[in-house]
Design an enzyme around this catalytic site. Structure first.
Site, PDB file in Angstrom:
ATOM      1  N   GLY A  49       0.830  -1.191   0.000  1.00 58.68           N
ATOM      2  CA  GLY A  49       0.000   0.000   0.000  1.00 58.68           C
ATOM      3  C   GLY A  49       0.865   1.242   0.000  1.00 58.68           C
ATOM      4  O   GLY A  49       1.988   1.221   0.512  1.00 58.68           O
ATOM      5  N   GLN A  54       2.736  10.046   1.149  1.00 59.30           N
ATOM      6  CA  GLN A  54       4.038   9.381   1.255  1.00 59.30           C
ATOM      7  C   GLN A  54       4.952   9.714   0.078  1.00 59.30           C
ATOM      8  O   GLN A  54       6.152   9.474   0.143  1.00 59.30           O
ATOM      9  CB  GLN A  54       3.866   7.862   1.362  1.00 59.30           C
ATOM     10  CG  GLN A  54       3.222   7.427   2.658  1.00 59.30           C
ATOM     11  CD  GLN A  54       3.075   5.927   2.703  1.00 59.30           C
ATOM     12  OE1 GLN A  54       2.100   5.377   2.216  1.00 59.30           O
ATOM     13  NE2 GLN A  54       4.069   5.270   3.275  1.00 59.30           N
ATOM     14  N   CYS A  96       5.521   0.105   7.539  1.00 61.57           N
ATOM     15  CA  CYS A  96       5.207   1.254   6.697  1.00 61.57           C
ATOM     16  C   CYS A  96       6.438   1.644   5.897  1.00 61.57           C
ATOM     17  O   CYS A  96       7.549   1.689   6.433  1.00 61.57           O
ATOM     18  CB  CYS A  96       4.756   2.419   7.579  1.00 61.57           C
ATOM     19  SG  CYS A  96       4.338   3.904   6.664  1.00 61.57           S
ATOM     20  N   LEU A  97       6.238   1.965   4.618  1.00 59.35           N
ATOM     21  CA  LEU A  97       7.358   2.360   3.765  1.00 59.35           C
ATOM     22  C   LEU A  97       7.989   3.673   4.225  1.00 59.35           C
ATOM     23  O   LEU A  97       9.147   3.936   3.916  1.00 59.35           O
ATOM     24  CB  LEU A  97       6.895   2.466   2.307  1.00 59.35           C
ATOM     25  CG  LEU A  97       6.396   1.169   1.685  1.00 59.35           C
ATOM     26  CD1 LEU A  97       5.864   1.411   0.280  1.00 59.35           C
ATOM     27  CD2 LEU A  97       7.496   0.116   1.668  1.00 59.35           C
ATOM     28  N   HIS A 138      -4.899   1.444   7.274  1.00 62.18           N
ATOM     29  CA  HIS A 138      -3.550   2.014   7.399  1.00 62.18           C
ATOM     30  C   HIS A 138      -3.372   3.161   6.402  1.00 62.18           C
ATOM     31  O   HIS A 138      -2.896   4.243   6.761  1.00 62.18           O
ATOM     32  CB  HIS A 138      -2.524   0.898   7.152  1.00 62.18           C
ATOM     33  CG  HIS A 138      -1.103   1.327   7.194  1.00 62.18           C
ATOM     34  ND1 HIS A 138      -0.255   0.992   8.226  1.00 62.18           N
ATOM     35  CD2 HIS A 138      -0.357   2.054   6.326  1.00 62.18           C
ATOM     36  CE1 HIS A 138       0.950   1.506   7.978  1.00 62.18           C
ATOM     37  NE2 HIS A 138       0.909   2.147   6.827  1.00 62.18           N
ATOM     38  N   GLU A 139      -3.775   2.941   5.149  1.00 64.21           N
ATOM     39  CA  GLU A 139      -3.617   3.980   4.124  1.00 64.21           C
ATOM     40  C   GLU A 139      -4.584   5.145   4.372  1.00 64.21           C
ATOM     41  O   GLU A 139      -4.224   6.307   4.145  1.00 64.21           O
ATOM     42  CB  GLU A 139      -3.813   3.398   2.718  1.00 64.21           C
ATOM     43  CG  GLU A 139      -2.844   2.284   2.350  1.00 64.21           C
ATOM     44  CD  GLU A 139      -1.372   2.603   2.593  1.00 64.21           C
ATOM     45  OE1 GLU A 139      -0.966   3.774   2.485  1.00 64.21           O
ATOM     46  OE2 GLU A 139      -0.610   1.670   2.896  1.00 64.21           O
ATOM     47  N   HIS A 142      -2.996   7.516   6.704  1.00 61.43           N
ATOM     48  CA  HIS A 142      -2.027   8.407   6.049  1.00 61.43           C
ATOM     49  C   HIS A 142      -2.710   9.654   5.481  1.00 61.43           C
ATOM     50  O   HIS A 142      -2.161  10.757   5.543  1.00 61.43           O
ATOM     51  CB  HIS A 142      -1.296   7.696   4.903  1.00 61.43           C
ATOM     52  CG  HIS A 142      -0.116   6.906   5.331  1.00 61.43           C
ATOM     53  ND1 HIS A 142       0.991   7.466   5.931  1.00 61.43           N
ATOM     54  CD2 HIS A 142       0.156   5.581   5.234  1.00 61.43           C
ATOM     55  CE1 HIS A 142       1.885   6.529   6.180  1.00 61.43           C
ATOM     56  NE2 HIS A 142       1.397   5.375   5.771  1.00 61.43           N
TER      57      HIS A 142
END
Length: 178
Positions: A49, A54, A96-97, A138-139, A142
């Site tokens: 994701g 991000q 998380c990235l 989660h997204e 963000h």
């Protein structure tokens, strides 16, 4: 359409804490150009994701693919909103990235109902649970300036963020040859 990858912002970049604005009528070209680049970036990372903030965008948009390598199921969600969530909660490990190498168990609703628009403007709605449900939540976080570590105790969150800051500092020093 370009498959050119985008740089992924890392904590503590302040853009990760901003609440994204809804995609409007004048944003169509920008979204259609951004979505394939976000998917390419997510796959290369590798991740499942990636939300627009991000990669430095303030648009309410995220991409995901919980299908796996053999059965990819890429999704682009424009102006997503969670319209229902279950009372039952569950724990699942998240990463998380934008916080590379950090993982923790996060408690979230086990099921959600989400509504969004596709790139062509089609309205979609679905119920999601398991990995897909967690990834969507989660997204969504963000898009509201929330990171998965914000769901942890202050002590655990601060320990993790200090560890990441130290690792990033060491990587930068090593890259400079010091």
């Amino acid at each position: 359409m370009s498959d050119e990858k985008l740089p992924i912002l890392l904590v503590p970049d302040p853009r990760l804490r901003l609440k994204c604005r809804p995609v409007g009528e004048g944003d169509g070209d920008a979204v259609r150009a951004l979505a394939p680049r976000m998917l390419a970036t997510m796959y290369a990372a590798p991740g499942i994701g990636l939300a627009a903030p991000q990669v430095g965008s303030d648009l309410r948009l995220f991409v995901l693919d919980c299908g796996g390598k053999d059965t990819p199921e890429p999704m682009v969600l424009v102006n997503p909103e969670i319209i229902a969530e279950s009372k039952e909660r569950g724990l699942r490990e998240e990463g998380c990235l934008s916080l590379p190498g950090l993982y923790a168990d996060v408690e979230r609703p086990q099921r959600i109902k989400i509504r969004w628009r596709e790139l062509d403007g089609t309205r979609k709605e679905m119920e999601a649970d398991g990995l897909l449900g967690v990834c969507m939540q989660h997204e969504m976080d963000h898009l509201n300036g929330v990171l998965f570590v914000d769901h942890l105790s202050a002590l655990k969150r601060n320990m993790m963020l200090r560890k990441l800051a130290k690792e990033l500092k060491n990587k930068a020093r090593d890259a400079e040859g010091g």
